[in-house]
Write a protein that holds these residues in place. Structure first.
Motif, PDB file in Angstrom:
ATOM      1  N   LEU A   1     -56.493 100.263 119.391  1.00 23.55           N
ATOM      2  CA  LEU A   1     -57.782  99.698 119.764  1.00 23.55           C
ATOM      3  C   LEU A   1     -58.008 100.118 121.209  1.00 23.55           C
ATOM      4  O   LEU A   1     -57.271  99.693 122.099  1.00 23.55           O
ATOM      5  CB  LEU A   1     -57.693  98.177 119.617  1.00 23.55           C
ATOM      6  N   ILE A   2     -59.000 100.998 121.425  1.00 22.93           N
ATOM      7  CA  ILE A   2     -59.208 101.500 122.781  1.00 22.93           C
ATOM      8  C   ILE A   2     -60.616 101.152 123.263  1.00 22.93           C
ATOM      9  O   ILE A   2     -61.491 100.779 122.467  1.00 22.93           O
ATOM     10  CB  ILE A   2     -59.003 103.035 122.860  1.00 22.93           C
ATOM     11  N   GLY A   3     -60.795 101.295 124.564  1.00 22.26           N
ATOM     12  CA  GLY A   3     -62.084 100.980 125.154  1.00 22.26           C
ATOM     13  C   GLY A   3     -61.883 100.550 126.590  1.00 22.26           C
ATOM     14  O   GLY A   3     -60.779 100.169 126.972  1.00 22.26           O
ATOM     15  N   PRO A   4     -62.941 100.596 127.382  1.00 14.93           N
ATOM     16  CA  PRO A   4     -62.820 100.234 128.791  1.00 14.93           C
ATOM     17  C   PRO A   4     -62.537  98.732 128.967  1.00 14.93           C
ATOM     18  O   PRO A   4     -62.717  97.955 128.041  1.00 14.93           O
ATOM     19  CB  PRO A   4     -64.183 100.598 129.387  1.00 14.93           C
ATOM     20  N   SER A   5     -62.113  98.343 130.163  1.00 14.71           N
ATOM     21  CA  SER A   5     -61.838  96.933 130.456  1.00 14.71           C
ATOM     22  C   SER A   5     -63.043  96.076 130.132  1.00 14.71           C
ATOM     23  O   SER A   5     -64.172  96.457 130.418  1.00 14.71           O
ATOM     24  CB  SER A   5     -61.511  96.756 131.944  1.00 14.71           C
ATOM     25  N   GLY A   6     -62.802  94.912 129.531  1.00 18.89           N
ATOM     26  CA  GLY A   6     -63.899  93.999 129.253  1.00 18.89           C
ATOM     27  C   GLY A   6     -64.707  94.359 128.015  1.00 18.89           C
ATOM     28  O   GLY A   6     -65.743  93.752 127.763  1.00 18.89           O
ATOM     29  N   CYS A   7     -64.233  95.320 127.224  1.00 16.26           N
ATOM     30  CA  CYS A   7     -65.027  95.716 126.053  1.00 16.26           C
ATOM     31  C   CYS A   7     -64.781  94.786 124.882  1.00 16.26           C
ATOM     32  O   CYS A   7     -65.448  94.870 123.869  1.00 16.26           O
ATOM     33  CB  CYS A   7     -64.703  97.146 125.645  1.00 16.26           C
ATOM     34  N   GLY A   8     -63.802  93.884 124.991  1.00 16.21           N
ATOM     35  CA  GLY A   8     -63.571  92.922 123.911  1.00 16.21           C
ATOM     36  C   GLY A   8     -62.394  93.255 123.026  1.00 16.21           C
ATOM     37  O   GLY A   8     -62.159  92.572 122.040  1.00 16.21           O
TER      38      GLY A   8
END
Lengths: 268, 289
Positions: free
Chosen positions: A46-53
């Motif tokens: 599960l990837i994504g920038p900080s704060g993406c949930g």
């Protein structure tokens, strides 16, 4: 889930399925209509920038997020074909079936052996009177520590405080202590981010060896790790699930422009 | 280029001045303790003997020993502990581990802090009204000990809660994530790691309870009672009140007697405090983090 020690007749294809999952922290909406299918027995990143949930999504799956008190959820989460918000659901059973590994290794202030046996002693096979014998316990400790590739290092000092282990060993122990209660799903929240490169490699190797037996969902900030250590990858942005596909595909030909920009490091 | 400027010299003088000021205040704090102990040992030392500790007072309390008062103080403290420890520790566990962070919890915390600030003479009158008269325990060890217990409860609660909260939060989270209930978490992880702090707090409380005079004066301590109580419904002598009596109420007391009583009382407290320090050191070595 009457008898969790035997494999179910037909294991569902998806270990985790969310439908229309929305989540609010007070007034702040952290997840928007997330439809997410995690295939059983695979390692999904599960990837994504900080704060993406992504951590919020992870923490919803064993319902630990509710402990904050001001959290509101709509939509459904099915784990192994069972609704975890169902009327007849015992929260403690949910947590037993769905193990969690944290960013910072958090072994309990007990001996190595007691850390491994903690979950087992907590749940006791659901029977108030059952108490495994010393031999059975010793066997379970050995199996669990072998599974996480730690046995040879610690077999002579099982009575020592777990806190004396190195961070890498602590993290492996934190995985090992989930295993005796036979969970189906392992959630990992940036399990390597507190570790040095050697420790990271060792824990990634361990995760790879657990796939098949367990469904593993890993939140990671590290693109290289997502690429190396996962089979499927899901990209989240602003509380929405943007793209979910085979890892190999995602890193070569992402469908969505924001996914492409993120994995190329243009933001995040 | 590295020579001091006038400003450096000025700052250095201020620095030295501050150091001397703070050191002086610290010494000022220690001084009374040293003087009190020295005077007590010097003047009360001659009165001490085995007979002094084990005999009844005689001659209108001007001769003889302090045995009934010594035993009475121990009895009062023990009964007070039996009453206050279970209640205080349980309340602290609730407040630290179960209570949600809402206005009610904050109100309870506020009440506890204020209860700790109530003067002991007010506790004494409350004890007189509640335990001696309303519950009908009469002036007795039970009434006096319950009064002491109520007075010490806030401190037991606060010190216990602080010990519990000193246990790092990730330990609790690890337990909850494995499906442990709150109680399983408390019993297996939180309490074993907080126990040294809890015991230290309780022992320090004991030393304070032993010296209290006002709360027991109206509720159970006797002026003169040269035999031991037979049950918790009897009155008893107590060291603190005995000291007050021989120092101010009885004529022709030899000078060394009140100092001797005070020395025994302070000796009890010091032994208790040393025990708590020793216990803490032993238990700290067993900590696993």
């Amino acid at each position: 889930m009457a008898d969790e020690s035997k494999p179910q007749p037909q294991a569902p294809k998806h270990a985790i399925q969310t439908r229309g999952l929305n989540l609010w922290y007070g007034d702040f909406q952290a997840l928007f209509d997330v439809d997410f299918d995690v295939r059983a027995g695979r390692v999904t990143g599960l990837i994504g920038p900080s704060g993406c949930g992504k951590s919020t999504l992870l923490r919803s799956i064993n319902r630990i997020v509710e402990r904050l008190g001001y959290v509101r959820t709509t939509g459904t989460i099915d784990v192994l074909g069972h609704d975890i918000f169902g009327a007849n659901v015992e929260l403690l059973q949910v947590r037993k079936q769905i193990g969690m590994v944290f960013q910072r290794p958090n072994p309990l202030p007990l001996s190595i052996r007691d850390n491994v046996l903690f979950g087992l002693r907590t749940h006791r096979d659901g029977d108030r009177k059952s108490r495994p014998s010393k031999e059975v316990e010793a066997q379970i400790v050995e199996e669990s520590l072998r599974t996480v590739l730690l046995w040879d290092k610690v077999k002579d000092r099982l009575g020592e405080p777990a806190i004396r282990l190195s961070l890498e060993e602590q993290q492996k122990l934190c995985i090992a202590r989930l295993l005796p209660v036979k969970p189906r799903v392992l959630l990992m929240d940036e399990p390597c981010s507190a570790l040095d490169p050697d420790g990271t490699a060792a824990v990634e190797e361990l995760i790879w060896s657990l796939k098949g037996d367990y469904t593993i969902l890993i939140v990671t900030h590290n693109m290289a790790q997502a690429r190396r250590a996962t089979e499927e990858c899901a990209f989240m942005l602003h509380g929405k699930l943007v793209e979910h596909t085979e890892t190999a595909k995602m890193f070569v030909s992402p469908k969505n422009q924001s996914t492409a920009d993120y994995i190329e490091g243009r933001y995040g | 280029m590295f020579e001091p400027t006038e400003l450096n010299a000025h700052n250095w003088r201020i620095e030295q001045g501050m150091r001397v000021l703070f050191l002086g205040m610290t010494l000022l704090l220690v001084l009374p303790v040293v003087i009190i102990l020295a005077v007590l040992v010097y003047k009360g030392g001659p009165a001490l003997s085995w007979a002094f500790l084990t005999e009844n007072p005689t001659g209108g309390m001007t001769t003889g020993g302090i045995f009934p008062a010594l035993m009475g103080t121990i009895a009062l403290v023990l009964v007070a502990l039996i009453a206050s420890i279970p209640v205080g520790v349980a309340a602290a566990i609730y407040l630290s581990e179960y209570a949600p962070d809402n206005w009610l919890t904050r109100l309870i915390n506020l009440a506890i802090i204020n209860l700790a600030g109530v003067p002991s003479i007010v506790h004494a009158l409350f004890g007189l009204g509640a335990f001696v008269l309303f519950f009908g325990f009469g002036t007795s060890i039970l009434a006096a000990s319950l009064t002491l217990a109520i007075m010490t409860l806030p401190v037991v609660i606060v010190s216990t809660r602080e010990s519990l909260q000193a246990v790092p939060q990730p330990f609790r989270e690890a337990c909850w994530n494995m499906g442990a209930t709150r109680w399983q978490t408390i019993a297996r992880v939180v309490l074993p790691n907080a126990i040294s702090g809890i015991l230290t707090g309780i022992i320090l409380e004991v030393s304070r309870t032993a010296g209290e005079t006002a709360p027991i004066m109206f509720t159970g301590a006797a002026f003169f009672l040269p035999f031991l109580p037979e049950s918790v419904f009897d009155q008893t002598m107590a060291l603190s009140l005995h000291l007050f009596v021989v120092a101010t109420q009885v004529p022709n007391v030899p000078e060394s007697l009140p100092y001797g009583v005070a020395l025994v009382l302070i000796g009890m407290v010091l032994i208790m405090n040393s025990a708590s320090i020793a216990l803490r050191m032993v238990l700290r070595n067993r900590k696993k983090w």
